[in-house]
Design a protein around this motif. Structure first.
Motif, short mmCIF file in Angstrom:
data_model
loop_
_atom_site.label_atom_id
_atom_site.label_comp_id
_atom_site.label_asym_id
_atom_site.label_seq_id
_atom_site.Cartn_x
_atom_site.Cartn_y
_atom_site.Cartn_z
N VAL A 217 5.00 -3.09 -5.41
CA VAL A 217 4.28 -1.95 -4.84
C VAL A 217 5.28 -0.83 -4.56
CG1 VAL A 217 2.94 -1.14 -2.85
CG2 VAL A 217 2.48 -3.39 -3.84
N TYR B 115 -1.63 -3.97 2.62
CA TYR B 115 -1.80 -3.64 1.21
C TYR B 115 -3.27 -3.43 0.93
CZ TYR B 115 2.91 -5.49 0.92
OH TYR B 115 4.25 -5.72 1.12
N ALA C 190 7.44 -4.18 0.25
CA ALA C 190 6.45 -3.81 -0.76
C ALA C 190 7.03 -3.90 -2.16
CB ALA C 190 5.92 -2.40 -0.48
N ASN D 183 -1.28 -2.86 -5.90
CA ASN D 183 -1.72 -2.41 -4.59
C ASN D 183 -0.93 -1.19 -4.12
OD1 ASN D 183 -3.60 -4.45 -4.32
ND2 ASN D 183 -2.22 -5.79 -3.21
N CYS E 211 0.54 0.39 -0.31
CA CYS E 211 0.93 -0.11 1.01
C CYS E 211 0.73 1.00 2.03
CB CYS E 211 2.40 -0.56 1.00
SG CYS E 211 2.95 -1.21 2.59
#
Length: 148
Positions: free
Chosen positions: A115, A71, A110, A80, A82
């Motif tokens: 994410v 990340y 994620a 974030n 990935c």
């Protein structure tokens, strides 16, 4: 029919991880010093928001593929991104869903922390991988540059 399962890397996977990662590096005609192997293995199990993580793919219980991901922050989002850094499946089992299963595992992991942007790169000559990638993701059109 064979079943692909994916699970997080475990300390006991060291020998198979090393075999698979070495095969990945060999595919890209790359060699790394022993110190990088040791450091990478340690970092895969080190707590920290930006340390790499990994999954192992098993086909009928035998390790046949691996993925590393990490990340990182961005100026474009509050969450974030990935980066799927290394993806490899043994050559004799390509086309059996191992790569797709590893990508899906990273995407699912994620998503657990909010994410949504999972991305990766491959070499333009990697036609086998690109067939999979064109099927499971969208091509962004960005071109990579490196300052060596």
């Amino acid at each position: 029919m064979s079943t692909v399962t994916v699970r997080p890397l475990q300390q006991s996977d060291h020998a198979e991880w090393r075999r698979l990662w070495t095969a990945y590096l060999t595919f890209y005609e790359t060699r790394l010093p022993e110190e990088v192997y040791a450091s990478t293995w340690q970092r895969l199990f080190t707590d920290g928001e930006f340390e790499p993580r990994g999954f192992l793919a098993l086909l009928d219980g035998k390790p046949v593929g691996l993925v590393h991901y990490l990340y990182h922050r961005s100026c474009w989002s509050l969450v974030n991104n990935c980066y799927l850094q290394d993806l490899f499946a043994d050559s004799h089992i390509r086309g059996k869903g191992v790569g797709a299963a590893l990508i899906a595992a990273v995407k699912d992991e994620a998503a657990k922390i909010g994410v949504k942007n999972v991305y990766w790169m491959t070499h333009e000559t990697n036609a086998t991988a690109r067939r999979l990638y064109d099927h499971v993701a969208r091509r962004t059109g960005f071109i990579e540059y490196d300052l060596l």
